[in-house]
Design a protein around this motif. Structure first.
Motif, PDB file in Angstrom:
ATOM      1  N   VAL A  12       0.868  -1.182   0.000  1.00 51.83           N
ATOM      2  CA  VAL A  12       0.000   0.000   0.000  1.00 51.83           C
ATOM      3  C   VAL A  12       0.902   1.229   0.000  1.00 51.83           C
ATOM      4  N   LEU A  13       0.854   1.986  -1.072  1.00 51.64           N
ATOM      5  CA  LEU A  13       1.697   3.180  -1.176  1.00 51.64           C
ATOM      6  C   LEU A  13       1.192   4.286  -0.263  1.00 51.64           C
ATOM      7  N   ASP A  14       2.112   4.992   0.344  1.00 48.48           N
ATOM      8  CA  ASP A  14       1.788   6.110   1.236  1.00 48.48           C
ATOM      9  C   ASP A  14       2.576   7.334   0.788  1.00 48.48           C
ATOM     10  N   PRO A  15       1.895   8.442   0.454  1.00 46.01           N
ATOM     11  CA  PRO A  15       2.604   9.595  -0.095  1.00 46.01           C
ATOM     12  C   PRO A  15       3.597  10.224   0.873  1.00 46.01           C
ATOM     13  N   ASP A  16       3.332  10.153   2.164  1.00 43.65           N
ATOM     14  CA  ASP A  16       4.251  10.745   3.140  1.00 43.65           C
ATOM     15  C   ASP A  16       5.488   9.883   3.343  1.00 43.65           C
ATOM     16  N   LEU A  17       5.286   8.574   3.487  1.00 45.19           N
ATOM     17  CA  LEU A  17       6.421   7.685   3.700  1.00 45.19           C
ATOM     18  C   LEU A  17       7.275   7.532   2.446  1.00 45.19           C
ATOM     19  N   CYS A  18       6.668   7.749   1.279  1.00 46.49           N
ATOM     20  CA  CYS A  18       7.392   7.549   0.021  1.00 46.49           C
ATOM     21  C   CYS A  18       8.115   8.802  -0.469  1.00 46.49           C
ATOM     22  N   HIS A  21      11.751   8.244  -2.115  1.00 52.83           N
ATOM     23  CA  HIS A  21      11.900   7.590  -3.419  1.00 52.83           C
ATOM     24  C   HIS A  21      10.754   7.887  -4.394  1.00 52.83           C
ATOM     25  N   SER A  22       9.706   8.540  -3.949  1.00 52.16           N
ATOM     26  CA  SER A  22       8.469   8.788  -4.695  1.00 52.16           C
ATOM     27  C   SER A  22       7.641   7.515  -4.723  1.00 52.16           C
ATOM     28  N   MET A  23       6.332   7.667  -4.891  1.00 50.82           N
ATOM     29  CA  MET A  23       5.441   6.516  -4.909  1.00 50.82           C
ATOM     30  C   MET A  23       5.701   5.633  -6.123  1.00 50.82           C
ATOM     31  N   VAL A  24       5.973   6.254  -7.261  1.00 51.96           N
ATOM     32  CA  VAL A  24       6.210   5.488  -8.486  1.00 51.96           C
ATOM     33  C   VAL A  24       7.506   4.697  -8.377  1.00 51.96           C
ATOM     34  N   GLU A  25       8.560   5.334  -7.922  1.00 53.36           N
ATOM     35  CA  GLU A  25       9.845   4.645  -7.793  1.00 53.36           C
ATOM     36  C   GLU A  25       9.774   3.550  -6.728  1.00 53.36           C
ATOM     37  N   THR A  26       9.076   3.822  -5.624  1.00 52.16           N
ATOM     38  CA  THR A  26       8.907   2.802  -4.587  1.00 52.16           C
ATOM     39  C   THR A  26       8.179   1.587  -5.152  1.00 52.16           C
TER      40      THR A  26
END
Length: 214
Positions: A12-18, A21-26
């Motif tokens: 589950v992508l999280d904009p703050d935690l990512c 690396h960014s959400m896309v790169e993560t």
């Protein structure tokens, strides 16, 4: 036609935690490390922003087998043509969601009790997210944590495949599968780590080890 799905390692992508690396790169790195499903969750974005984000994630994962899920926003899911949408108990009914997304998109539903699990209609819902197992700061409005005993009871009552969620880390993998869940969903165990690919790879290794012991 609905795609086959593997819930074993669900990010589950999280904009703050990512942010690092960014959400896309993560997402790209995590899938390279063994993640099978990526959920796009951005609570404070507009539908247009979620569509753009989902399309960017789709492009990044174009040559992989990973599926992409949109959290809550059915309009964004339909516009971005992702593989699935996941809704909570406080969102629209599963039947209405299914009506709006059609027959070919997967539908996930958050479930936090045995009574809710027993009411799941497998003709409508494809999988259930069971939790939270533990309290988690990534979703401050979550329900009361259920623990592994609660997870096992709810999984046993649920007629569709299940993925456990809520504060789960690598050290919890064996207990998740021992409880009968088909996989675990993670946020901070991958998002925000220095190396999302390695974090995912470590989780994948733990999953394989758990399966070998069952």
């Amino acid at each position: 036609m609905k795609k086959p799905f593997d819930l074993s390692l669900y990010l589950v992508l999280d904009p703050d935690l990512c942010r690092q690396h960014s959400m896309v790169e993560t997402a790209r790195e995590a899938v390279a490390g063994g993640v099978t499903i990526v959920q796009v969750r951005h609570k404070h974005a507009s539908t247009a922003e979620r569509v753009a984000l989902a399309r960017s994630v789709k492009e990044a994962l174009r040559d992989t087998a990973a599926l992409i899920v949109m959290n809550d926003d059915i309009e964004a899911a339909v516009q971005a043509e992702v593989d699935a949408v996941h809704i909570g108990q406080r969102d629209m009914s599963p039947a209405l969601a299914r009506e709006r997304i059609g027959a070919d998109m997967l539908l996930g539903l958050s479930v936090n009790s045995e009574s809710v699990a027993r009411a799941v209609d497998p003709r409508v819902v494809d999988y259930a997210g069971i939790g939270p197992v533990f309290a988690t700061p990534t979703k401050p409005d979550h329900e009361q944590p259920i623990g592994f005993a609660g997870l096992a009871r709810i999984v046993a009552a649920c007629p569709v495949p299940t993925v456990a969620i809520g504060g789960l880390k690598r050290q919890h993998v064996s207990e998740v599968f021992a409880a009968g869940a088909h996989g675990l969903a993670v946020v901070s165990a991958i998002c925000g780590t220095p190396d999302p690919r390695q974090s995912a790879s470590d989780l994948r290794a733990a999953i394989q080890h758990a399966h070998s012991g069952l």
